[in-house]
Design a protein around this motif. Sequence first.
Motif, PDB file in Angstrom:
ATOM      1  N   ARG A 123      -1.770  -0.608  -3.813  1.00  0.00           N
ATOM      2  CA  ARG A 123      -1.520   0.607  -3.026  1.00  0.00           C
ATOM      3  C   ARG A 123      -0.616   0.241  -1.861  1.00  0.00           C
ATOM      4  N   PHE A 124       0.229   1.169  -1.468  1.00  0.00           N
ATOM      5  CA  PHE A 124       1.045   1.001  -0.268  1.00  0.00           C
ATOM      6  C   PHE A 124       0.265   1.550   0.912  1.00  0.00           C
ATOM      7  N   VAL A 125       0.386   0.891   2.058  1.00  0.00           N
ATOM      8  CA  VAL A 125      -0.334   1.296   3.261  1.00  0.00           C
ATOM      9  C   VAL A 125       0.673   1.424   4.403  1.00  0.00           C
ATOM     10  N   ASP A 126       0.685   2.593   5.038  1.00  0.00           N
ATOM     11  CA  ASP A 126       1.568   2.803   6.184  1.00  0.00           C
ATOM     12  C   ASP A 126       1.172   1.901   7.344  1.00  0.00           C
ATOM     13  N   GLY A 127       2.178   1.468   8.053  1.00  0.00           N
ATOM     14  CA  GLY A 127       1.995   0.811   9.341  1.00  0.00           C
ATOM     15  C   GLY A 127       2.772   1.673  10.322  1.00  0.00           C
ATOM     16  N   TYR A 171      10.096   5.073   4.088  1.00  0.00           N
ATOM     17  CA  TYR A 171      10.193   4.452   2.761  1.00  0.00           C
ATOM     18  C   TYR A 171       9.572   5.386   1.734  1.00  0.00           C
ATOM     19  N   GLN A 172       9.955   5.195   0.470  1.00  0.00           N
ATOM     20  CA  GLN A 172       9.428   6.009  -0.619  1.00  0.00           C
ATOM     21  C   GLN A 172       8.902   5.091  -1.712  1.00  0.00           C
ATOM     22  N   ALA A 173       7.722   5.406  -2.221  1.00  0.00           N
ATOM     23  CA  ALA A 173       7.103   4.632  -3.310  1.00  0.00           C
ATOM     24  C   ALA A 173       5.959   5.446  -3.884  1.00  0.00           C
ATOM     25  N   ALA A 174       5.528   5.073  -5.084  1.00  0.00           N
ATOM     26  CA  ALA A 174       4.293   5.654  -5.612  1.00  0.00           C
ATOM     27  C   ALA A 174       3.185   5.103  -4.719  1.00  0.00           C
ATOM     28  N   PRO A 175       2.375   5.946  -4.087  1.00  0.00           N
ATOM     29  CA  PRO A 175       1.377   5.456  -3.123  1.00  0.00           C
ATOM     30  C   PRO A 175       0.416   4.424  -3.701  1.00  0.00           C
ATOM     31  N   ARG A 176       0.122   4.546  -5.001  1.00  0.00           N
ATOM     32  CA  ARG A 176      -0.757   3.586  -5.673  1.00  0.00           C
ATOM     33  C   ARG A 176      -0.400   3.554  -7.141  1.00  0.00           C
ATOM     34  N   THR A 193       1.704  -4.407 -14.997  1.00  0.00           N
ATOM     35  CA  THR A 193       1.203  -5.454 -15.875  1.00  0.00           C
ATOM     36  C   THR A 193       2.112  -6.666 -15.818  1.00  0.00           C
ATOM     37  N   ILE A 194       1.507  -7.821 -15.554  1.00  0.00           N
ATOM     38  CA  ILE A 194       2.215  -9.085 -15.720  1.00  0.00           C
ATOM     39  C   ILE A 194       1.957  -9.463 -17.172  1.00  0.00           C
ATOM     40  N   LYS A 195       2.996  -9.417 -17.980  1.00  0.00           N
ATOM     41  CA  LYS A 195       2.835  -9.618 -19.417  1.00  0.00           C
ATOM     42  C   LYS A 195       2.610 -11.090 -19.744  1.00  0.00           C
ATOM     43  N   ALA A 196       1.888 -11.326 -20.834  1.00  0.00           N
ATOM     44  CA  ALA A 196       1.632 -12.685 -21.300  1.00  0.00           C
ATOM     45  C   ALA A 196       2.966 -13.427 -21.400  1.00  0.00           C
ATOM     46  N   GLY A 197       3.005 -14.642 -20.865  1.00  0.00           N
ATOM     47  CA  GLY A 197       4.218 -15.445 -20.881  1.00  0.00           C
ATOM     48  C   GLY A 197       5.129 -15.225 -19.690  1.00  0.00           C
ATOM     49  N   GLU A 198       4.813 -14.218 -18.847  1.00  0.00           N
ATOM     50  CA  GLU A 198       5.603 -13.957 -17.647  1.00  0.00           C
ATOM     51  C   GLU A 198       4.822 -14.384 -16.410  1.00  0.00           C
ATOM     52  N   SER A 199       5.521 -14.493 -15.274  1.00  0.00           N
ATOM     53  CA  SER A 199       4.858 -14.983 -14.066  1.00  0.00           C
ATOM     54  C   SER A 199       4.783 -13.952 -12.947  1.00  0.00           C
ATOM     55  N   GLN A 200       5.410 -12.777 -13.126  1.00  0.00           N
ATOM     56  CA  GLN A 200       5.384 -11.785 -12.059  1.00  0.00           C
ATOM     57  C   GLN A 200       5.684 -10.397 -12.589  1.00  0.00           C
ATOM     58  N   ALA A 201       5.399  -9.420 -11.738  1.00  0.00           N
ATOM     59  CA  ALA A 201       5.744  -8.029 -12.017  1.00  0.00           C
ATOM     60  C   ALA A 201       6.283  -7.426 -10.729  1.00  0.00           C
ATOM     61  N   GLY A 202       7.059  -6.368 -10.866  1.00  0.00           N
ATOM     62  CA  GLY A 202       7.652  -5.735  -9.704  1.00  0.00           C
ATOM     63  C   GLY A 202       7.166  -4.311  -9.508  1.00  0.00           C
ATOM     64  N   VAL A 203       7.147  -3.903  -8.244  1.00  0.00           N
ATOM     65  CA  VAL A 203       6.786  -2.540  -7.867  1.00  0.00           C
ATOM     66  C   VAL A 203       7.974  -1.958  -7.094  1.00  0.00           C
ATOM     67  N   PRO A 204       8.628  -0.921  -7.622  1.00  0.00           N
ATOM     68  CA  PRO A 204       9.805  -0.372  -6.945  1.00  0.00           C
ATOM     69  C   PRO A 204       9.441   0.451  -5.707  1.00  0.00           C
ATOM     70  N   TYR A 205      10.309   0.367  -4.717  1.00  0.00           N
ATOM     71  CA  TYR A 205      10.209   1.216  -3.529  1.00  0.00           C
ATOM     72  C   TYR A 205      11.608   1.352  -2.948  1.00  0.00           C
ATOM     73  N   LYS A 206      11.774   2.319  -2.070  1.00  0.00           N
ATOM     74  CA  LYS A 206      13.085   2.574  -1.489  1.00  0.00           C
ATOM     75  C   LYS A 206      12.946   2.736   0.017  1.00  0.00           C
ATOM     76  N   GLU A 237      -0.874  -3.608  -0.793  1.00  0.00           N
ATOM     77  CA  GLU A 237      -2.161  -4.299  -0.927  1.00  0.00           C
ATOM     78  C   GLU A 237      -2.584  -4.333  -2.390  1.00  0.00           C
ATOM     79  N   ILE A 238      -2.942  -5.525  -2.885  1.00  0.00           N
ATOM     80  CA  ILE A 238      -3.513  -5.642  -4.221  1.00  0.00           C
ATOM     81  C   ILE A 238      -4.967  -5.211  -4.118  1.00  0.00           C
TER      82      ILE A 238
END
Length: 136
Positions: free
Chosen positions: A66-70, A78-83, A87-100, A114-115
């Motif tokens: 979830r994104f948390v305002d400060g 900023y703009q993002a899906a609030p929560r 998925t970090i897919k098998a064989g990968e090491s990271q995933a990204g969350v877009p925001y603007k 926050e995770i």
Amino acid sequence: MKTIMVLLLLLLGIVPAHGAADCEPPDCPDVVDAIDGPVHESAEEYTAVLKLRDGKAKQNVEVTYRFVDGTAKLGEDYQAAPRGTVTIKAGESQAGVPYKVLRVTGQQKKFTLEITSVKPGQIGKRVAVFTIAGKR
């Protein structure tokens, strides 16, 4: 006072709430860390990174966040899906969350990601901090 300091460190992700258990690879659980963002100096699209601490995923790992305002406010600075969940897919090491970043003003502003859960696995560094820099 000591309790307040520990809670503050937990909130900021400096002291992990859930550390990896003592184990020997490859039996260790996947631990996901929220990675602090760069200092944003322009209104552009970015990607927040959720990264496995030790290598690649053995299986798909779902990370809920979830994104948390400060001082920066969602929809204003900023703009993002609030929560959501990525998925970090098998064989990968990271995933990204877009925001603007919508605007950069003369004042420095911050927000966090926050995770909230990792399945299967554990939360490492729970909170990533993002800074929208003031104009120079």
